[in-house]
Design an enzyme around this catalytic site. Sequence first.
Site, PDB file in Angstrom:
ATOM      1  N   LYS A 151      -8.468 -18.546 -16.421  1.00 35.94           N
ATOM      2  CA  LYS A 151      -9.279 -19.686 -15.975  1.00 35.94           C
ATOM      3  C   LYS A 151      -8.777 -20.968 -16.616  1.00 35.94           C
ATOM      4  O   LYS A 151      -8.702 -22.015 -15.959  1.00 35.94           O
ATOM      5  CB  LYS A 151     -10.746 -19.457 -16.337  1.00 35.94           C
ATOM      6  CG  LYS A 151     -11.635 -20.665 -16.052  1.00 35.94           C
ATOM      7  CD  LYS A 151     -13.088 -20.408 -16.403  1.00 35.94           C
ATOM      8  CE  LYS A 151     -13.921 -21.671 -16.131  1.00 35.94           C
ATOM      9  NZ  LYS A 151     -15.357 -21.449 -16.380  1.00 35.94           N
ATOM     10  N   HIS A 296      12.904   3.562  17.618  1.00 34.57           N
ATOM     11  CA  HIS A 296      11.553   3.084  17.902  1.00 34.57           C
ATOM     12  C   HIS A 296      10.504   4.093  17.445  1.00 34.57           C
ATOM     13  O   HIS A 296       9.551   4.400  18.165  1.00 34.57           O
ATOM     14  CB  HIS A 296      11.386   2.755  19.379  1.00 34.57           C
ATOM     15  CG  HIS A 296      12.344   1.715  19.868  1.00 34.57           C
ATOM     16  ND1 HIS A 296      12.266   0.386  19.511  1.00 34.57           N
ATOM     17  CD2 HIS A 296      13.444   1.813  20.657  1.00 34.57           C
ATOM     18  CE1 HIS A 296      13.254  -0.296  20.069  1.00 34.57           C
ATOM     19  NE2 HIS A 296      13.989   0.550  20.769  1.00 34.57           N
TER      20      HIS A 296
END
Length: 538
Positions: A151, A296
């Site tokens: 913080k 694929h």
Amino acid sequence: MTNVRGADEFNHRDRIRPKRALISVSDKTGLIELVGALVSQGVKLVSTGSTAKQIAQAGYPVQEVSEVTGFPESLDGRVKTLHPKIHGGILADLRLKDHREELAGLGIEAFELVVVNLYPFVKTVAAGARGDEAIEQIDIGGPAMVRAAAKNHANVAIVVDPGHYSKLIAALNQGGTTLELRRELAGSAFTHTAQYDSAVANWFSKEFDSLRGEPGRSPGFESELNPSFDLSSVLRYGENSHQAAAIYNQRGAFAGIAQARQLSGKEMSYNNYVDADAALRCAYDFIEPAVAIIKHANPCGVAVSFEDSEDAIANAHLRAHQTDPVSAFGGVIAANRMVTKKMAEQVSEIFTEVIAAPSFEVEALTILSKKKNLRILELRGGYQRPKTELRQISGGLLVQESDGFEGLNSRDWVLVSGPALDDAGMLDLEFAWRACRAVKSNAILLAKAGAAVGIGMGQVNRLDSCRLAIARAGDRVIDSVAASDAFFPFADGLEVLIEAGVKAVVQPGGSVRDEEVIAAAKKAGISMYFTSERHFYH
């Protein structure tokens, strides 16, 4: 309530040279090297417990936290750093005159650097800890210090990962931590505490929800799921060129495609990773030497060698390629054994996007590396199929156990039509059943001599998949065996396979029209087995 101040009071300082550091780490990796660098820069050290002891044993000056607080560590170490003289020193905003004055009045010294990592809760639980033993590894003071420092990153650098020590030392050698570095470290710190809290919360759910017997809960699934991933690299683009993409490594995951080492070739793409993962999973569905070729996300070739000889993996690759040579162009290859010189010579003649394997012979690597666009991936620590699969949907996530073949035994199958197959026939049928799992549903796979000869995948009805598999097989369909990932809802699909020349079929069974399907098989005199287990793959 926090006072609201004008923006002019919060001018961010860029480079800050630490004068005082608080160090308390469970992971002692690189600790003494870091301490040496800090002391050489004139940084005063404050530490706790075993960390302070190790620093002192290395011959460096360190002040115990209890000396700072004037209060001894208590309650078996549960209370050490939870004190105003610690948290005041971390949280004070030194940009503000009244904060500096208040610190002076309270006799509190500020910290410009905090180095903290937390109790090894995850490792303790993974090692089998339960109940109070696990609870004692829930860190309280550590997360409080980490969050406080993060913080206050405008004034304090917070380091939670030994991997960041070198970056910190480099910054100190250049005069101190920059605001950009402190912000980066603060982000890592908040991620660290969030993942830690998630691990604790998930453990609580698993440990105690089943004891309560709450409806709708399963001991096998967490009440909250918070998987942790670390960014590995940003990719050029995603499935299509207008989509951004990246790859992350899952923390604590077994070795897989995400951890593979690229030995040569162009940068991996999003589609390369998807296809390589599908190829590896297909190849590693088999115990025998196996090769899968993927396009694929579907196999266009898969084969095994029933003889584990020197040429086995090369033979498997040759026959996998022969499944569908046209589709194999530009495919992705995976092998579950070392790639040999002979296999490499075969691959070098075919345009291939990626080849992945547990290892490569030196000669094989030399041959393959000459193909500048071929991406060569070596698995780190082998391959292990994940135990669970995650799939994102809008607004949520689906989780399921991964599908596989642990303990597959064809002796448990039920012969519902025709004569029992001989050993060679059963080997082919088992191969087809394993290979079929890697094919997108609806799936039909035709096989002969341990290799796929025709594959029908991804169709919206099973009849079309049968026709597609036959068309791809051509004359090879004669006397082949077939596997279907789910039951035949009507006899028509089976009848198409029979008419084409298939001699045996394996399928799950379970259709309301099973009797019609069995009657068609009996009429044709072919062997058909029910597995009572399907392998849908969407």
